[in-house]
Design an enzyme around this catalytic site. Structure first.
Site, PDB file in Angstrom:
ATOM      1  N   ASP A 235      61.105  -1.321  71.684  1.00  0.00           N
ATOM      2  CA  ASP A 235      61.150  -0.712  73.002  1.00  0.00           C
ATOM      3  C   ASP A 235      59.702  -0.451  73.435  1.00  0.00           C
ATOM      4  O   ASP A 235      59.025   0.415  72.873  1.00  0.00           O
ATOM      5  CB  ASP A 235      61.941   0.602  72.931  1.00  0.00           C
ATOM      6  CG  ASP A 235      62.135   1.248  74.290  1.00  0.00           C
ATOM      7  OD1 ASP A 235      61.386   0.923  75.226  1.00  0.00           O
ATOM      8  OD2 ASP A 235      63.041   2.095  74.403  1.00  0.00           O
ATOM      9  N   HIS A 236      59.228  -1.195  74.434  1.00  0.00           N
ATOM     10  CA  HIS A 236      57.828  -1.108  74.831  1.00  0.00           C
ATOM     11  C   HIS A 236      57.494   0.219  75.513  1.00  0.00           C
ATOM     12  O   HIS A 236      56.320   0.550  75.690  1.00  0.00           O
ATOM     13  CB  HIS A 236      57.468  -2.266  75.776  1.00  0.00           C
ATOM     14  CG  HIS A 236      56.079  -2.793  75.555  1.00  0.00           C
ATOM     15  ND1 HIS A 236      55.023  -1.999  75.198  1.00  0.00           N
ATOM     16  CD2 HIS A 236      55.562  -4.053  75.651  1.00  0.00           C
ATOM     17  CE1 HIS A 236      53.926  -2.722  75.083  1.00  0.00           C
ATOM     18  NE2 HIS A 236      54.227  -3.982  75.345  1.00  0.00           N
ATOM     19  N   ARG A 237      58.496   1.001  75.883  1.00  0.00           N
ATOM     20  CA  ARG A 237      58.216   2.333  76.420  1.00  0.00           C
ATOM     21  C   ARG A 237      57.698   3.271  75.334  1.00  0.00           C
ATOM     22  O   ARG A 237      57.003   4.251  75.629  1.00  0.00           O
ATOM     23  CB  ARG A 237      59.484   2.929  77.037  1.00  0.00           C
ATOM     24  CG  ARG A 237      60.065   2.155  78.203  1.00  0.00           C
ATOM     25  CD  ARG A 237      61.400   2.739  78.622  1.00  0.00           C
ATOM     26  NE  ARG A 237      62.371   2.706  77.528  1.00  0.00           N
ATOM     27  CZ  ARG A 237      63.600   3.228  77.590  1.00  0.00           C
ATOM     28  NH1 ARG A 237      63.989   3.836  78.714  1.00  0.00           N
ATOM     29  NH2 ARG A 237      64.428   3.146  76.563  1.00  0.00           N
TER      30      ARG A 237
END
Length: 492
Positions: free
Chosen positions: A462-464
């Site tokens: 999850d790049h967040r």
């Protein structure tokens, strides 16, 4: 007295459920605790039992519908338990004497059960159900009787079998309760009616009615069949372009089957739940996947040595326990990957416990049972727990607790193949590890080319929450732990 049966709360926080399959029919008598319906929630699939004995009056929802907890799903008549003093045998005899209109709903249900299977298939199916028929409490069906004939009490399934066998129910002596004709009576009568002096006669004919046997005898011998050369040549078949086009304004139909070249399968049950969760994960999570190769030669050798010890304990050790051990240690070094994102509060939740989800392929679709507190289990204990969870998932008996609470997931296609994958994250987790097949291939070690057991690890994140550099560092440590298993023994 009719009672409303409502969808109960299946597990904490459950708000709705999908009706997967009805296990009873309208008009069927059921005992207390008899399974009525199979219901799926976002946590598990369960069967709802009957709270008391009675007769099913009405199924309020259809298969595939999603209903809220507390909604009425069927009506159940308590029958004689509701205060009726009339004996059950007397009531059944009264049903048999009622006019046709009084039993039309039951007859209409049976009329829909038309089956064109061959006689042999019908007999085989009926014989397989004989053991359970003795306990069957289905309400009797009053068949349409000829003028002046006495209706024969029987069940819809038995009437269907009679139609398939070509047997007249009026001529069969029933041995069931109140003279009810059972499937055993039908098969016994069909067997007596069939000729027995020809050992070469097929079973399907031997179990058929006399009219069916005479029809078979009338079939011309093989030498009477026209020769093959009278078949029209292929070139007389009309070309494809003569098929009339579909009218533009024709009504749009959605049949279950659209012909031999297409088939429509309802998206329901676990398949629909998978679709909803994956769409939600892709919509909410900005995925990226980091790939690195890993030399599994040492793990392959270690597993080979452990197989004998595991077999002595009745266990089968796969590569998954070794991946879990390395994954947990890498998560200890990089806690951000063993976390979740609380979007409502805007907080990243780091987790100091390690519940590893194992993506499992089942006949109904993908399920993810969770190995709880995996960091506290040995290699053999992990193998045992994985075997239990996988068996339960494939048999459809997973407990709700086994399917929730994961902190990170592994999905493996090693037993099938594959080079690499871009797996979808199991929301609300932030990482999932994809493990394809381990294969021998040439690699460079020093200045030499050698053959090693290699695998490509695919880590979706999850790049967040996780950036590229932490993902690379995590994967580097994971690979080091797998390439040198002794390092797992040296960690605290």
């Amino acid at each position: 007295m009719a009672s409303e049966i409502k969808l109960p709360e299946i597990g904490e926080g459950t708000a709705e459920g999908e009706i997967i399959k009805w296990l009873v029919t309208e008009g069927q008598a059921v005992e207390e605790d008899t399974p009525l319906v199979e219901v799926m929630t976002d946590k598990a699939t369960v069967e709802i039992p009957a709270p008391f004995s009675g007769t099913v009056l009405e199924l309020r929802v259809k298969e595939g519908e999603i209903v809220d907890v507390g909604a009425v799903i069927l009506l159940l008549d308590r029958g004689e338990e509701a205060g009726s003093s009339e004996p059950s045998d007397a009531r059944e005899a009264d049903v048999a004497s009622q006019p046709r209109a009084d039993v039309a709903p039951v007859v209409s249900i049976a009329a829909e059960e038309v089956d064109d299977d061959p006689v042999a298939a019908a007999q085989a199916m009926a014989r397989a159900e004989l053991d359970s028929e003795a306990e069957e409490t289905v309400a009797w069906e009053v068949p349409r009787a000829a003028s002046g004939a006495t209706p024969t009490p029987t069940t819809p399934a038995t009437r269907r079998l009679a139609r398939q066998l070509g047997v007249d129910l009026q001529g069969v002596q029933g041995t069931g309760k109140g003279g009810r004709v059972t499937k055993a009576d039908l098969l016994s009568g069909a067997d007596r009616a069939a000729p027995t002096d020809s050992p070469a006669m097929p079973d399907a004919i031997a179990g058929a009615a006399p009219e069916a046997v005479r029809a078979v005898d009338a079939v011309p011998p093989v030498d009477a069949v026209p020769p093959v050369d009278v078949v029209p040549p292929v070139d007389v078949v009309p070309p494809v372009d003569v098929v009339p086009p579909v009218a533009v304004n024709a009504p749009r139909l959605t049949p279950v089957s659209a012909g031999p070249l297409e088939e429509r399968i309802p998206l329901r049950g676990l398949r629909r739940r998978i679709a909803e969760r994956l769409v939600e994960a892709k919509r909410r999570i900005p995925h990226f996947t980091y790939v690195e190769e890993c030399d599994m030669t040492e793990i392959v050798a270690l597993r080979r040595e452990a197989k004998g010890m595991a077999a002595a304990q009745g266990l089968r050790v796969t590569y998954l326990p070794f991946f879990i051990k390395a994954l947990i240690e890498a998560c200890r070094r990089h806690p951000i990957l063993n976390s979740s994102l609380d979007e409502e509060s805007g907080e990243i939740v780091l987790k100091r416990y390690y519940n590893v989800g194992i993506a499992t392929d089942t006949e109904r679709g993908l399920m993810v049972p969770v190995v709880k507190n995996a960091d506290q289990l040995s290699i053999f204990a992990l193998a045992q727990e994985i075997a239990r969870l996988s068996a339960d998932a494939r048999a459809g008996r997973s407990a709700a607790d086994d399917l929730q609470g994961g902190t990170i997931t592994i999905t493996s296609t090693g037993s099938i193949g594959g080079l690499l994958a871009t797996p979808i994250i199991n929301h609300p987790e932030v990482a999932i590890l994809g493990v394809p097949a381990i294969r021998k291939r040439p690699v460079v070690r020093g200045d030499e080319i050698v053959i090693r057991d290699m695998v490509n690890l695919s880590l979706s994140l999850d790049h967040r929450v996780v950036d590229g550099a932490p993902a690379a560092q995590f994967t580097r440590d994971l690979v080091a732990l797998l390439e040198d298993p002794k390092l797992q023994l040296l960690v605290p």
